[in-house]
Design a protein around this motif. Structure first.
Motif, mmCIF file in Angstrom:
data_model
loop_
_atom_site.group_PDB
_atom_site.id
_atom_site.type_symbol
_atom_site.label_atom_id
_atom_site.label_comp_id
_atom_site.label_asym_id
_atom_site.label_seq_id
_atom_site.Cartn_x
_atom_site.Cartn_y
_atom_site.Cartn_z
ATOM 1 N N ASP A 1 0.823 -1.214 0.000
ATOM 2 C CA ASP A 1 0.000 0.000 0.000
ATOM 3 C C ASP A 1 0.853 1.259 0.000
ATOM 4 O OD1 ASP A 1 -2.148 -1.660 0.040
ATOM 5 O OD2 ASP A 1 -2.555 -1.440 2.200
ATOM 6 N N ILE A 2 1.975 1.190 0.694
ATOM 7 C CA ILE A 2 2.834 2.383 0.740
ATOM 8 C C ILE A 2 3.447 2.660 -0.619
ATOM 9 C CG2 ILE A 2 4.952 3.315 1.756
ATOM 10 C CD1 ILE A 2 4.280 1.774 4.316
ATOM 11 N N LEU A 3 3.915 1.628 -1.263
ATOM 12 C CA LEU A 3 4.563 1.799 -2.568
ATOM 13 C C LEU A 3 3.567 1.815 -3.724
ATOM 14 C CD1 LEU A 3 7.627 -0.600 -2.159
ATOM 15 C CD2 LEU A 3 7.537 1.882 -1.817
ATOM 16 N N HIS A 4 2.272 1.666 -3.431
ATOM 17 C CA HIS A 4 1.221 1.666 -4.462
ATOM 18 C C HIS A 4 1.496 0.588 -5.506
ATOM 19 C CE1 HIS A 4 0.569 5.445 -2.522
ATOM 20 N NE2 HIS A 4 1.615 6.022 -3.104
ATOM 21 N N LEU A 5 1.867 -0.592 -5.052
ATOM 22 C CA LEU A 5 2.173 -1.660 -5.998
ATOM 23 C C LEU A 5 0.890 -2.123 -6.684
ATOM 24 C CD1 LEU A 5 4.681 -3.837 -3.983
ATOM 25 C CD2 LEU A 5 5.161 -2.154 -5.761
ATOM 26 N N LYS B 1 -3.461 6.155 -5.085
ATOM 27 C CA LYS B 1 -3.361 5.764 -3.686
ATOM 28 C C LYS B 1 -4.630 5.042 -3.253
ATOM 29 C CE LYS B 1 -2.685 7.653 0.958
ATOM 30 N NZ LYS B 1 -2.498 8.858 1.762
ATOM 31 N N LEU B 2 -4.464 3.945 -2.477
ATOM 32 C CA LEU B 2 -5.603 3.207 -1.967
ATOM 33 C C LEU B 2 -6.168 3.936 -0.751
ATOM 34 C CD1 LEU B 2 -4.334 -0.465 -2.249
ATOM 35 C CD2 LEU B 2 -5.841 0.773 -3.800
ATOM 36 N N ALA B 3 -6.915 5.002 -1.029
ATOM 37 C CA ALA B 3 -7.472 5.814 0.055
ATOM 38 C C ALA B 3 -8.644 5.097 0.688
ATOM 39 C CB ALA B 3 -7.925 7.169 -0.490
ATOM 40 N N LYS C 1 -8.239 4.254 12.643
ATOM 41 C CA LYS C 1 -8.194 3.854 11.235
ATOM 42 C C LYS C 1 -6.933 3.020 11.016
ATOM 43 C CE LYS C 1 -8.601 5.841 6.611
ATOM 44 N NZ LYS C 1 -8.628 7.114 5.840
ATOM 45 N N PRO C 2 -6.994 1.703 11.312
ATOM 46 C CA PRO C 2 -5.791 0.869 11.204
ATOM 47 C C PRO C 2 -5.452 0.581 9.745
ATOM 48 C CG PRO C 2 -7.676 -0.460 11.818
ATOM 49 C CD PRO C 2 -8.148 0.954 11.817
ATOM 50 N N HIS C 3 -4.208 0.182 9.535
ATOM 51 C CA HIS C 3 -3.744 -0.179 8.200
ATOM 52 C C HIS C 3 -4.224 -1.582 7.846
ATOM 53 C CE1 HIS C 3 -1.270 3.386 7.854
ATOM 54 N NE2 HIS C 3 -0.781 3.146 9.084
ATOM 55 N N ARG C 4 -4.071 -1.902 6.569
ATOM 56 C CA ARG C 4 -4.528 -3.214 6.099
ATOM 57 C C ARG C 4 -3.721 -4.340 6.730
ATOM 58 N NH1 ARG C 4 -4.130 -5.963 0.547
ATOM 59 N NH2 ARG C 4 -2.644 -4.327 0.058
ATOM 60 N N GLY C 5 -2.423 -4.127 6.966
ATOM 61 C CA GLY C 5 -1.627 -5.174 7.588
ATOM 62 C C GLY C 5 -2.120 -5.529 8.980
ATOM 63 N N VAL C 6 -2.528 -4.507 9.739
ATOM 64 C CA VAL C 6 -3.053 -4.770 11.081
ATOM 65 C C VAL C 6 -4.346 -5.579 10.995
ATOM 66 C CG1 VAL C 6 -3.887 -3.695 13.187
ATOM 67 C CG2 VAL C 6 -1.954 -2.679 11.956
#
Length: 1379
Positions: A995-999, A1004-1006, A1017-1022
């Motif tokens: 998500d950070i590198l927009h692979l 951006k995955l807003a 608002k947790p991140h997808r990894g969490v």
């Protein structure tokens, strides 16, 4: 009292009895009646001319007995000559068809002038002295008078000759009645009737011939009926007017008018005109034999005319020359038999009536794209239309197209109802051959459509059923043979017998057609009354007519016609030949495979099973039938293997049916007799004896599958014993194991010998299945020593199984998995070309290829049995698991699994369901072995992801009857953390890094925020890490959703676990699709939505939901997020639009469920994934979605819910905005800006949080005028503001700006609308909106207003604005802050 004659009395005695009877003057038993001769009148009976009774022969006439044979009942349907020529399409407009085929006179004649009768002479009838007009006799007219006779009778020719003679006397000489000039004609060319058949002619100015075109006589308008004097004159006047009209037209105009008329006229009328001209031309040639033939120039021009007609007029035919009318006048020379004057009634030879005895013309090949009527030989072979077969083959007849050999289906249907026995028999035999060849696919490349479907639609099934009621044995045999060809597929039965010994091979799916089409038709019918609804499915079937039932299910339709009773009568009373008996038994086997209900009807049919058991399964019979040269003339009283197979298939229908067969029909004694005796000792032919013994063993296996007949050879209980002992003891079972294991060792040693192994493989498979079942239940036996059992297993592994895996032949078998797989080769289980839905078939006609799942080289039965044994061994002895790790490392197995799981959804047909069920067994045992290795072998991680994908795909494919396998996969593998190694090897961190590198994305995955205060608002990894930790809770959530499958699960467990005493039937449930839907990961969410909407429909309102339901939705979203991230390929068969629709159920469950913290987080994370460019490109909202009637209706519900409970939540707003992209249906955008305009006030999704690029909303420019007006109205009235709805504000400004400054050519309405909008924009009071609409440049999410503006208008726009507004805009007007 006179005595009757007795046997042995002579003719003299009979004459003496007659004289005594006459002398006694007794009343006769039969009255002699002479019927009146209608030709002689009422008094012309001729009784006065009869001699006395004693001087003549005795004539006995029965009262009311017809002179002719009774008519055929039911009579054959009358055939229309024009019905086949008319083609109708379902989507054809009737009004257009009427206009196209208008037959009114105004379609031909545009101007009608009334005939002038002012100068016509009126003649009175000539008075005669006779009281009545004198009768005319044809003999008064001389035979030498030549008349223009076409196909007329002799009397009609005489009448015409008399009228011609009268006209020759009364007609004035000045009026010329016949022109002898030849005309320029081309045989077969089609002329315009409006010009009295004149053809388009070349210029005749250069022609110096005497026969000018202007003097041609009319051939269509003859003036008949107008009177003797005026008829020719009127006809010539009309004729000359037509010629003048033709001379005033050019050739192109003539051709155009000709084509127009040919399109309007009926083809039969055109053919009639051609025939009239041909007759007239032949008459003129006979009158002037010395006249030269038409010139080559005229012929060439006529050919071009017809060629132009064939291409332009019809559009279906190729550019070919028309067929000439080959009909010529019949002469005595043409007849093969010369009529003689001495023959009676041959003084006047009518050659037209003798035309049928001429030699047939040669068949002509028609190069046309139109379909021709198919004709078949007596063997059912298709005869090419251009084949010229000799007449002695018996394939020519006097029907349509007499020159073509063969019989059409319509003619065969007609002959089936003939009164002549031979014709009925022959027609039924030919139809049977046609059906047999059609099922073999021999007509697929030659004929259009399905022959079987055409026959069934025409009533072929009931034609055969009526023929069964015939009293002639040959007709019955032919109808049964045709019915056998229609219903029975010998190849299907052969492959079913072959798979009987496979793992779970005794259980088969019923041959019941799918009821989808029938259910759809029932839904289209009117709603039933309340009483009809309370009746059940059975009443619906009973109320339907036989043809309606047979339309969807042929077997069920036959059973309604007392079909079984008729077959019983034929077997019991008619006692046909052996071939017919075998056909009947095969048909009954096919009926028994239909369903359990059909088996019950077979058992309930009076004396049917008794007759079969008594006649075809006797204990003793004549031993001469086994002699090689003995001709078996009757099968009654002789044991038959097919009859034993029928009993076995009936027993598969249920345990109650098996108990009735064994006890009521005394099959136990017969079963024990055929099992105990060696096939070589049976007084039958060797092949039949082996088949009979095999079927007896199979029947015993079926009975043992219900726990019955296990004591077939054991002594019964004593008199004092009340409870019988167990029929089978463990000592008996364990005693058989060493013998089978020894045989297995010997068979495995022959694996290297290919031919020997080919013959031993089925038997070896059976050995392995027995050992697998033995070790699956041995641990449940209290008398078993566990240590001894473990030692046996270790010895079997080290001495038999491990050496088996090291053989090269074994590696070749693993490599054959992918070539023989039905999943990897979907065409291998495709339906046959002539398959019909109402007759279930396994599509084995012609045999399966060797490299197929049921082919001769298939490794699936052996490998499935081997994996079954290994799983049971490793279940007993956990220490042996590591010894079988090499199985999962085999390259052939890995290639097969990699190729099989990503395949798309397969169409479920009877053929594919039967084949795929066996393939799914192998995949399940591979996964079960992998599950045992997951926690033991450290190197297993490399296979975990592949096996998890296979398990997830298998869950969506398992068919009814395999619920036990699905339950085991859900329990131990689908949610097992060991099969998702990404969760503990850096998978969550990799997702965050992506998500950070927009692979893989361009934007951006807003994630939209929430209206809830202080919401994290947790991140997808969490979120992924949390989902991985909650896998046990997710599994419990999904298992609770499958409670409705518990009854089916119990039946499946009984079958797979070998609990024979609980098995009710070996027929599997009817296949309507997989057990779980393809979108089963969304099932908890869908169930919750249905529950809430159902409660709201009942009147309840659910504002808040219990915590357990919130947890259910959370677990569901966690599982979907995990799959979309780490197993995206598993969900690839679910359309993106279906995923979006399922996710919208979060907002439609009522109340504020979407505002719950976990629900909001996971929904936002999934929305970000579904807004990736690749997913958005695949989004198709207009395509039909599974389980959803209309996406538009769902979206309207979402809008209504948003207006009620959204609280302006950005996440909810993002779901509302997502379907409003430019490429989707405009009705979705009109719904927002029309009926639900109030939603614009709450759609406050910030541009920076909106995950979809605005280019998908603004490009291409909007072209719907109504929507553009709605955009402009909402902007001007203030309903759409930037502060309320930034996204749609920028979209509306972009589209309105593009529209008002567009200078492309368009309709007047659109041009007036855009100019009006531009003028109104120029006069706006709101300066900020005015600047946005006039100076819009491009959208920009980073800008505060979401748009970039021009500092000054471009010159082109400035000039256009000046032209429209008629004012000078301020060019240097500075841009102020829009706020």
């Amino acid at each position: 009292m006179l005595s009757r004659p007795k046997p042995g009395e002579s003719e003299a005695d009979l004459l003496r009895f007659q004289n005594q009877f006459l002398a006694a003057r007794a009343s006769p038993a039969v009255k002699v009646v002479k019927k009146t001769d209608k030709r002689r009148g009422a008094g012309g009976s001729g009784d006065e001319e009869r001699p006395p009774l004693q001087d003549s022969r005795d004539v006995v006439l029965l009262d009311d007995f017809p002179d002719v044979l009774p008519a055929l009942i039911p009579a054959p349907p009358k055939k229309s000559k024009f019905k086949n020529a008319c083609v109708r399409f379902d989507d054809e407009d009737p009004e257009e068809r009427l206009e196209c085929h208008d037959r009114h006179v105004t379609a031909v004649f545009s101007k009608i002038i009334e005939r002038d009768t002012s100068m016509a002479a009126v003649t009175m009838p000539v008075p005669t002295g006779d009281p009545f007009p004198r009768a005319f006799h044809r003999y008064e007219v001389k035979n030498e008078v030549k008349v223009e006779s076409g196909r007329k009778s002799i009397f009609a020719q005489k009448i015409a000759a008399k009228r011609a003679a009268e006209e020759a006397v009364t007609a004035p000489p000045a009026v010329e009645t016949r022109h002898t000039h030849r005309r320029l004609a081309v045989p077969g060319a089609i002329c315009s009737p409006g010009s009295a058949e004149e053809e388009p002619l070349h210029s005749t100015k250069d022609s110096k011939r005497d026969d000018d075109v202007s003097f041609l006589r009319p051939h269509i308008i003859t003036g008949e009926g107008l009177g003797n004097l005026e008829s020719e004159r009127e006809a010539l006047a009309i004729h000359e007017e037509n010629l003048q009209k033709l001379h005033s037209m050019t050739q192109e105009e003539i051709l155009q008018e000709q084509r127009r008329l040919l399109v309007q006229l009926d083809p039969s009328l055109v053919a009639f005109l051609k025939s009239r001209r041909s007759v007239d031309e032949g008459q003129e040639r006979r009158e002037k034999p010395g006249h030269p033939e038409p010139g080559t120039e005229s012929q060439h021009y006529g050919e071009e005319t017809v060629k132009d007609f064939a291409v332009g007029g019809s559009g279906m035919e190729e550019s070919v020359r028309p067929e000439k009318d080959t009909r010529m006048e019949i002469t005595e020379v043409d007849l093969p038999i010369k009529p003689q004057k001495e023959w009676i009634h041959m003084n006047n030879v009518e050659f037209e009536k003798l035309e049928w005895i001429k030699d047939l013309p040669h068949p002509r090949q028609r190069r046309t794209k139109k379909g021709m009527q198919a004709r078949f030989s007596l063997k059912g072979e298709l005869i090419p239309p251009d084949s010229d077969l000799p007449t002695h083959l018996g394939l020519h007849h006097h029907g349509e197209e007499a020159e073509r050999a063969g019989y059409s289906l319509q003619e065969l249907f007609h002959l089936c109802r003939s009164q002549i026995i031979q014709q009925r028999t022959l027609a039924l035999q030919v139809l049977g051959h046609v059906v047999q060849k059609a099922k073999a696919g021999e007509f697929a490349s030659s004929l259009k459509g399905s022959v079987l479907r055409l026959l069934l639609d025409a009533g072929f099934l009931f034609l055969l059923r009526f023929s069964l009621d015939d009293t002639v044995d040959n007709v019955i045999a032919a109808s049964l043979r045709a019915l056998h060809a229609l219903l029975v597929s010998p190849e299907d039965e052969e492959y079913l017998d072959q798979t009987f010994s496979w793992y779970q091979g005794m259980a088969v799916f019923p041959f019941t057609p799918s009821r989808e089409e029938e259910e759809e038709e029932e839904e289209e019918e009117e709603e039933l009354t309340l009483m009809e609804k309370t009746q059940g499915k059975k009443s619906k079937v009973e109320n339907k007519s036989d043809p309606d039932v047979a339309r969807y299910d042929v077997i069920k339709g036959l059973l309604k016609t007392q079909f079984l009773q008729r077959l019983r009568y034929i077997l019991e009373m008619v006692r046909p030949v052996p071939a017919v008996v075998l056909d009947i038994l095969d048909i009954l086997i096919r009926v028994a495979r239909h369903s359990s209900e059909a088996c019950s009807q077979l058992l309930a049919c009076p004396r049917l099973i008794e007759t079969i058991v008594r006649e075809f399964l006797p204990v003793q019979w004549d031993p001469r039938v086994a002699e090689p040269g003995h001709l078996l003339t009757s099968l009654h009283g002789v044991a038959c293997a097919t009859a034993m197979k029928l009993i076995r298939v009936l027993a598969s229908g249920g345990r109650n049916a098996t108990a009735r067969l064994l006890n009521k029909f005394e099959l136990k004694s017969r079963l024990s007799r055929f099992i105990a005796e060696d096939p070589q000792d049976l007084p039958l032919r060797r092949e039949e004896a082996i088949r009979l013994s095999t079927e007896a063993f199979r029947l015993w296996a079926v009975a043992a599958g219900y726990g019955q007949s296990c004591d077939l050879y054991s002594s019964g209980p004593g008199d004092g014993e009340q409870i019988p002992p167990p029929p089978v003891t463990w000592n008996q079972v364990s005693g058989l194991r060493p013998f089978l294991e020894t045989n297995l060792r010997r068979s495995v040693q022959e694996m290297s010998q290919l031919e020997t192994w080919q013959a031993l493989q089925p038997l070896t498979t059976t050995y392995i299945i027995y050992l697998g079942v033995y070790y699956s239940v041995c641990s449940q036996q209290p008398s078993l020593n566990p240590i001894d059992c473990l030692e046996e297993v270790e010895r079997l592994t080290s001495e038999v199984l491990l050496p088996l895996f090291s053989q090269p032949a074994m590696h070749r078998m693993w490599d054959l998995l992918r070539p023989c797989s039905a999943l990897c080769n979907p065409l291998s289980c495709s339906p046959a070309p002539e398959s019909v839905p109402s007759i279930v078939s396994l599509s084995c006609t012609g045999g399966k290829p060797q490299m197929s799942l049921v082919g001769s080289k298939s490794p699936f039965p052996f490998l499935t049995a081997l994996l079954f044994l290994i799983n049971n061994i490793t279940h007993i002895h956990k220490g042996l698991v590591s010894k079988y790790t090499s199985v999962l490392d085999l390259k052939g197995l890995k290639d097969y699994l990699l190729q099989s799981w990503p395949t798309g959804p397969l169409s479920i047909t009877p053929s594919s369901a039967w084949i795929l069920r066996h393939e799914y067994h192998l995949q399940y045992f591979v996964l079960a072995l992998a599950q045992k290795m997951a926690g033991v072998c450290p190197d297993y991680t490399q296979h975990a992801s592949l096996h998890h994908c296979v398990a997830m795909a298998l869950l969506s494919r398992l068919l009814p009857g395999s619920e036990h396998l699905a339950h085991e996969l859900l329990l131990g593998l689908a949610f097992n953390p060991e099969f998702i190694p990404e969760g503990k090897t850096g998978g969550p961190e990799a997702a965050d890094f992506s998500d950070i590198l927009h692979l893989g994305t361009s934007t951006k995955l807003a994630q939209p925020g929430s209206v809830a205060a202080g919401f994290p608002k947790p991140h997808r990894g969490v979120l992924l890490g949390e989902s991985y930790q909650h896998l046990p809770f997710i599994r419990a959530c999904y298992l609770s959703q499958f409670v409705h499958l518990e009854p089916a699960l119990a039946r499946s467990q009984v079958a797979y676990q070998g609990q024979t005493y609980l098995v009710q039937s070996l027929l599997l449930p009817e296949v309507k699709g997989p057990i779980l839907p393809s979108d089963w990961p969304f099932l908890p969410l869908i169930s919750l939505y249905n529950k809430v909407t159902g409660a709201e429909t009942g009147g309840a309102v659910l504002n808040t939901l219990p915590p357990d339901l919130v947890n259910t939705v959370t677990r569901n979203l966690q599982w979907i997020l995990l799959l979309e991230t780490w197993r995206a390929g598993v969900l690839q068969n679910i359309p993106a639009a279906a995923k979006l629709a399922r996710l919208m159920c979060v907002f439609l469950t009522g109340g504020d469920l979407f505002l719950e913290g976990p629900v909001h987080c996971y929904t936002a994370a999934l929305l970000a994934l579904y807004c990736q460019p690749k997913v958005l490109d695949s989004l198709e909202l207009d395509a039909p979605l599974p389980g959803l009637a209309s996406f538009h209706d769902l979206y309207i519900s979402v809008l209504e819910q948003f207006e009620g409970v959204s609280f302006g939540d950005p996440l909810f707003g993002a779901f509302v905005l997502l379907p409003l992209q430019r490429r989707f249906n405009v009705q979705l955008r009109l719904a927002v800006f029309g009926e639900h305009v109030s939603t614009l006030r709450a759609l406050g999704v910030p541009l920076k949080q909106f995950p979809v690029p605005l280019e998908r909303y603004t490009l291409p420019p909007e072209d719907n005028l109504n929507l553009l007006r709605q955009y402009f109205r909402t902007l001007v009235t203030g309903a759409l503001r930037h502060a309320w709805c930034p996204v749609l504000y920028a979209v509306a400004v972009a589209h309105v700006n593009s529209f008002i400054f567009s200078q492309n050519s368009t309709t007047e309405e659109a041009d007036a609308a855009r100019k009006s909008m531009l003028r109104k924009t120029w006069r706006l009071v709101d300066e900020v909106l005015k600047k946005h609409l006039l100076y819009y440049k491009v959208h920009n999410p980073e800008s505060p207003m979401g748009v970039d503006l021009y500092e000054q208008l471009p010159p082109i726009r400035l000039k256009y604005l000046q032209m429209v507004t008629k004012k000078e805009p301020k060019e240097n007007m500075q841009m102020s802050d829009p706020e």
